[in-house]
Design an enzyme around this catalytic site. Sequence first.
Site, mmCIF file in Angstrom:
data_model
loop_
_atom_site.group_PDB
_atom_site.id
_atom_site.type_symbol
_atom_site.label_atom_id
_atom_site.label_comp_id
_atom_site.label_asym_id
_atom_site.label_seq_id
_atom_site.Cartn_x
_atom_site.Cartn_y
_atom_site.Cartn_z
ATOM 1 N N ILE A 1 37.365 32.743 31.303
ATOM 2 C CA ILE A 1 36.998 31.378 31.701
ATOM 3 C C ILE A 1 36.197 31.309 32.995
ATOM 4 O O ILE A 1 35.745 30.224 33.375
ATOM 5 C CB ILE A 1 38.237 30.470 31.843
ATOM 6 C CG1 ILE A 1 39.182 31.009 32.920
ATOM 7 C CG2 ILE A 1 38.926 30.293 30.514
ATOM 8 C CD1 ILE A 1 40.199 29.991 33.390
ATOM 9 N N TYR A 2 35.999 32.404 33.693
ATOM 10 C CA TYR A 2 35.237 32.349 34.930
ATOM 11 C C TYR A 2 33.800 31.929 34.612
ATOM 12 O O TYR A 2 33.096 32.594 33.848
ATOM 13 C CB TYR A 2 35.231 33.692 35.641
ATOM 14 C CG TYR A 2 36.569 34.114 36.230
ATOM 15 C CD1 TYR A 2 37.671 33.263 36.228
ATOM 16 C CD2 TYR A 2 36.736 35.375 36.798
ATOM 17 C CE1 TYR A 2 38.889 33.648 36.768
ATOM 18 C CE2 TYR A 2 37.940 35.774 37.351
ATOM 19 C CZ TYR A 2 39.012 34.913 37.328
ATOM 20 O OH TYR A 2 40.220 35.299 37.866
#
Length: 339
Positions: free
Chosen positions: A68-69
């Site tokens: 999710i970064y």
Amino acid sequence: MGLRWRYPGGRLGSVIVEQRHLGRSGLRVSRLGLGTLTWGGDTGADEAAAQLAAFTEAGGTLVDTADIYADGEAEKLLGSLLGDLVPRERVVLATKAVARRHDGPFGGGASRGALLTALEGSLRRLDTDHVDLWQLHAWDESVPLAETLAAVDSAVRAGKVRYAGISNYSGWQTATAAAHQASVGLPLVSTQVEYSLLERGVEREVVPACLHHGLGVLPWAPLGRGVLTGKYRTNTPADSRGASPVFARYVERHRTERAARIVQAVATAADGLGTSPLAVALAWVRDRPGVVAPVVGARDTTQLKGSLAAEELTLPAAIRSALDDVSAVEFGYPERRLH
């Protein structure tokens, strides 16, 4: 016991870096990890490449990211650098899954379908056929733990994951997951949790659980979300995370009166040792019981090199004791204090 190892190449190839085993596993990692939270967002491709080059040339091996970064852009950027800039085999590649990426049925969570879908996406973005350390980013109370861990087992047995860990689990969650995996012969090797002089709550139950079950601790935010560097003592620098609309609340958590006392103690220690507050704070958490490698996310390469410089620092017992005292957390029944 740590091992001394030379990175075989690069202009910083003479730097000696200690390698530590991750938990009770045979996997060795550098005792400093490189975080990529801002890669693909605030940190562009050129700066990310410079950081990765500096880190590996200094002997760093553990590079940590997550699906999710920057909505997957961090993994894409890291994947584009491996092979061309840095040989894949020189990096212990760690990523995470569980956090929600989108609203579809397999867009997040710790179900078997969601986890294996997330892993395939990570492998594609990282442009690799396996990750060295796959971490469950959070506990999912809506999914039976046995299902979650069966998905991890499947990934390991398929060769797509070499080692597995957890992140942000409480003490009882850590112990439960570790015991389950030990019973099937595929033990967890690590947990990644927030841990610094400003955040020592994990010492109550998480760290004892890790010591008992053989998990290595990978502290995130080891610099107290940047506060322990001392840069927020008088104001908020315009180029800092504290001034960013995205990260301001993230930093604000540790801008308290208690934190100010601890930051002052760190600054005093740094002055006495002729080093930086960053180095003092990092050395303190790096050498705590159970800790293997703090994971640092740097604003730029200069800041990263400041973290790497802490490699040579070992805090004197008197300074360590003073920092322990000023940052102490309460222990009550039935918790125990670590010795």
